[in-house]
Design a protein around this motif. Structure first.
Motif, PDB file in Angstrom:
ATOM      1  N   GLU A  24      -3.087  23.660   8.200  1.00 19.85           N
ATOM      2  CA  GLU A  24      -2.714  24.930   8.822  1.00 19.85           C
ATOM      3  C   GLU A  24      -1.700  24.707   9.936  1.00 19.85           C
ATOM      4  N   GLU A  25      -1.844  23.601  10.662  1.00 19.06           N
ATOM      5  CA  GLU A  25      -0.941  23.304  11.773  1.00 19.06           C
ATOM      6  C   GLU A  25       0.414  22.781  11.304  1.00 19.06           C
ATOM      7  N   PHE A  26       0.412  21.884  10.302  1.00 24.61           N
ATOM      8  CA  PHE A  26       1.641  21.201   9.919  1.00 24.61           C
ATOM      9  C   PHE A  26       2.241  21.686   8.602  1.00 24.61           C
ATOM     10  N   GLY A  27       1.486  22.443   7.833  1.00 30.24           N
ATOM     11  CA  GLY A  27       1.948  22.828   6.512  1.00 30.24           C
ATOM     12  C   GLY A  27       1.513  21.810   5.468  1.00 30.24           C
ATOM     13  N   ASP A  28       1.985  21.973   4.263  1.00 29.66           N
ATOM     14  CA  ASP A  28       1.594  21.113   3.152  1.00 29.66           C
ATOM     15  C   ASP A  28       2.058  19.676   3.387  1.00 29.66           C
ATOM     16  N   PHE A  29       1.185  18.705   3.122  1.00 32.13           N
ATOM     17  CA  PHE A  29       1.547  17.307   3.303  1.00 32.13           C
ATOM     18  C   PHE A  29       0.850  16.439   2.262  1.00 32.13           C
ATOM     19  N   TYR A  30       1.448  15.254   2.038  1.00 33.48           N
ATOM     20  CA  TYR A  30       0.819  14.235   1.215  1.00 33.48           C
ATOM     21  C   TYR A  30      -0.028  13.382   2.150  1.00 33.48           C
ATOM     22  N   LEU A  31      -1.301  13.214   1.822  1.00 26.24           N
ATOM     23  CA  LEU A  31      -2.230  12.505   2.699  1.00 26.24           C
ATOM     24  C   LEU A  31      -2.349  11.036   2.311  1.00 26.24           C
ATOM     25  N   GLU A  35       6.907  11.611  -3.354  1.00 26.20           N
ATOM     26  CA  GLU A  35       8.208  12.044  -3.880  1.00 26.20           C
ATOM     27  C   GLU A  35       8.043  12.807  -5.192  1.00 26.20           C
ATOM     28  N   VAL A  36       7.255  12.240  -6.102  1.00 23.75           N
ATOM     29  CA  VAL A  36       7.043  12.883  -7.398  1.00 23.75           C
ATOM     30  C   VAL A  36       6.367  14.243  -7.238  1.00 23.75           C
ATOM     31  N   GLY A  37       5.453  14.328  -6.253  1.00 25.21           N
ATOM     32  CA  GLY A  37       4.748  15.580  -6.021  1.00 25.21           C
ATOM     33  C   GLY A  37       5.557  16.617  -5.269  1.00 25.21           C
ATOM     34  N   GLY A  38       6.751  16.257  -4.848  1.00 28.75           N
ATOM     35  CA  GLY A  38       7.616  17.198  -4.160  1.00 28.75           C
ATOM     36  C   GLY A  38       7.248  17.446  -2.708  1.00 28.75           C
ATOM     37  N   TYR A  39       6.473  16.538  -2.111  1.00 30.04           N
ATOM     38  CA  TYR A  39       6.065  16.710  -0.712  1.00 30.04           C
ATOM     39  C   TYR A  39       7.222  16.366   0.224  1.00 30.04           C
ATOM     40  N   GLN A  40       7.354  17.151   1.262  1.00 30.33           N
ATOM     41  CA  GLN A  40       8.403  16.931   2.248  1.00 30.33           C
ATOM     42  C   GLN A  40       7.917  16.107   3.429  1.00 30.33           C
ATOM     43  N   GLN A  41       6.593  15.944   3.546  1.00 28.78           N
ATOM     44  CA  GLN A  41       6.063  15.192   4.668  1.00 28.78           C
ATOM     45  C   GLN A  41       4.786  14.444   4.262  1.00 28.78           C
ATOM     46  N   VAL A  42       4.577  13.318   4.947  1.00 28.03           N
ATOM     47  CA  VAL A  42       3.413  12.465   4.715  1.00 28.03           C
ATOM     48  C   VAL A  42       2.620  12.395   6.010  1.00 28.03           C
ATOM     49  N   LEU A  43       1.330  12.611   5.920  1.00 30.43           N
ATOM     50  CA  LEU A  43       0.461  12.554   7.091  1.00 30.43           C
ATOM     51  C   LEU A  43      -0.543  11.418   6.928  1.00 30.43           C
ATOM     52  N   THR A  44      -0.769  10.692   8.023  1.00 28.74           N
ATOM     53  CA  THR A  44      -1.740   9.606   7.985  1.00 28.74           C
ATOM     54  C   THR A  44      -2.392   9.430   9.342  1.00 28.74           C
ATOM     55  N   PHE A  45      -3.316   8.466   9.445  1.00 27.90           N
ATOM     56  CA  PHE A  45      -4.139   8.271  10.638  1.00 27.90           C
ATOM     57  C   PHE A  45      -4.037   6.836  11.134  1.00 27.90           C
ATOM     58  N   LYS A 103       0.812  -1.221   0.000  1.00 23.79           N
ATOM     59  CA  LYS A 103       0.000   0.000   0.000  1.00 23.79           C
ATOM     60  C   LYS A 103       0.846   1.273   0.000  1.00 23.79           C
ATOM     61  N   LEU A 104       1.995   1.209   0.656  1.00 24.32           N
ATOM     62  CA  LEU A 104       2.832   2.405   0.751  1.00 24.32           C
ATOM     63  C   LEU A 104       3.711   2.617  -0.477  1.00 24.32           C
ATOM     64  N   LYS A 105       3.977   1.572  -1.227  1.00 21.73           N
ATOM     65  CA  LYS A 105       4.918   1.659  -2.344  1.00 21.73           C
ATOM     66  C   LYS A 105       4.595   2.833  -3.272  1.00 21.73           C
ATOM     67  N   TYR A 106       3.400   2.873  -3.810  1.00 16.28           N
ATOM     68  CA  TYR A 106       3.063   3.921  -4.773  1.00 16.28           C
ATOM     69  C   TYR A 106       2.594   5.206  -4.100  1.00 16.28           C
ATOM     70  N   ASN A 107       2.183   5.136  -2.848  1.00 22.95           N
ATOM     71  CA  ASN A 107       1.882   6.363  -2.124  1.00 22.95           C
ATOM     72  C   ASN A 107       3.155   7.152  -1.829  1.00 22.95           C
ATOM     73  N   MET A 108       4.195   6.464  -1.401  1.00 23.57           N
ATOM     74  CA  MET A 108       5.449   7.159  -1.128  1.00 23.57           C
ATOM     75  C   MET A 108       6.081   7.662  -2.427  1.00 23.57           C
ATOM     76  N   GLU A 109       5.886   6.916  -3.506  1.00 22.53           N
ATOM     77  CA  GLU A 109       6.365   7.371  -4.806  1.00 22.53           C
ATOM     78  C   GLU A 109       5.630   8.638  -5.239  1.00 22.53           C
ATOM     79  N   ALA A 110       4.312   8.681  -5.025  1.00 17.27           N
ATOM     80  CA  ALA A 110       3.524   9.858  -5.391  1.00 17.27           C
ATOM     81  C   ALA A 110       3.928  11.071  -4.563  1.00 17.27           C
TER      82      ALA A 110
END
Length: 294
Positions: free
Chosen positions: A136-143, A53-63, A44-51
């Motif tokens: 607003e709290e953490f800044g831009d993130f990949y969800l 990276e490709v999107g230029g996100y510096q952080q990933v947020l999840t639940f 599940k994480l393989k292509y999410n982490m790739e996306a």
């Protein structure tokens, strides 16, 4: 990415059944994909982490909850790939003593930052307003959603089955959010039946799975959840111990043990065609269970 997701070859082993039957059972050892990011979380994480990276996100947020395999795997993947991770954790009451929790302690050591929220707030995790407040709290993130299930995850779980798996008549897996079984269904062959064993109560999974597949060669066996998510009893723990002694394969009490318990029961009841081959997917989920259960 290559350092984490390069090794995708795992063994498939036959299980000798402790009773006479007319079927053969095999287990795909997805739990051996990676020592920290294993099983369906790897997929599940393989292509999410790739996306991300490709999107230029510096952080990933999840639940996730306090013992979430998804939280643990995301934190480990972030550490390995050099990506900041943020975990929104269900249960504000554990904020001050989360270091006592083996899953969260390890996630923190892997660099994950936490936001602990009440259960009421957590139910808002899909709302635009709640996500806006997090941004607003953490800044831009990949969800990445709870459990990791989205279209990118389905792309990954579709890679569980390969061309050589055409020899199996049934493919079975545990079901949490539905992303793993949806990918398996999409990749399954026309003659195969895919059977899911939900680890939690409720009929909502039918609709969730249908969001990601149009095939109809699948069913859910809903009688093996042992009372609901993270519920288990002495019979299931006994089964886990017996199975490990007989096969050398460790199962977890939340997902994979319920899967194999259910398969054994259905075989004994003659629910599989005679001379058929069954492939069970070991989706991992072993992190932290020694500390929590034993």
């Amino acid at each position: 990415m290559k350092n984490l997701f390069s090794n995708e070859t795992v063994p498939t082993v036959q299980v000798e059944l402790p009773f006479s039957s007319g079927v053969e059972l095999f287990i795909r050892r997805e739990d051996l994909l990676h020592p920290e990011v294993s099983g369906n979380k790897f997929r599940k994480l393989k292509y999410n982490m790739e996306a991300a990276e490709v999107g230029g996100y510096q952080q990933v947020l999840t639940f996730g909850g306090a013992y979430s395999n998804h939280i643990a795997a995301t934190a480990a993947a972030g550490r390995i790939l050099g990506v900041q991770t943020i975990g929104v954790i269900r249960g504000e009451e554990i904020k001050d003593n989360y270091q006592d929790n083996p899953t969260l302690k390890k996630a923190a050591e892997d660099g994950m930052r936490f936001k602990f929220v009440t259960r009421t707030e957590y139910r808002m995790k899909d709302s635009v307003a709640f996500l806006a407040r997090l941004e607003e709290e953490f800044g831009d993130f990949y969800l990445v959603p709870e459990g990791g299930t989205n279209q990118a995850a389905i792309k990954g779980t579709e890679e569980i089955l390969q061309e050589e798996d055409v020899v199996y008549d049934y493919v079975c897996c545990a079901v949490g959010t539905g992303g793993t079984i949806a990918g398996i269904i999409n990749r399954s062959f026309a003659h195969q039946q895919v059977i899911g064993f939900p680890a939690l109560k409720g009929d909502f999974l039918l609709d969730e799975i249908k969001k990601y597949t149009t095939k109809e060669n699948w069913t859910l066996q809903t009688g093996y959840h042992f009372g609901g998510y993270a519920k288990y009893n002495a019979d299931l723990l006994q089964f886990i111990g017996d199975f490990e002694r007989q096969t050398g394969i460790l199962l977890d009490p939340i997902y994979t043990s319920k899967l194999l318990f259910g398969i054994f029961d259905l075989i004994e009841r003659g629910q599989f065609k005679n001379k058929s081959k069954i492939l069970a997917i070991h989706t991992g989920g072993l992190q932290g269970w020694n500390e929590k259960i034993k």
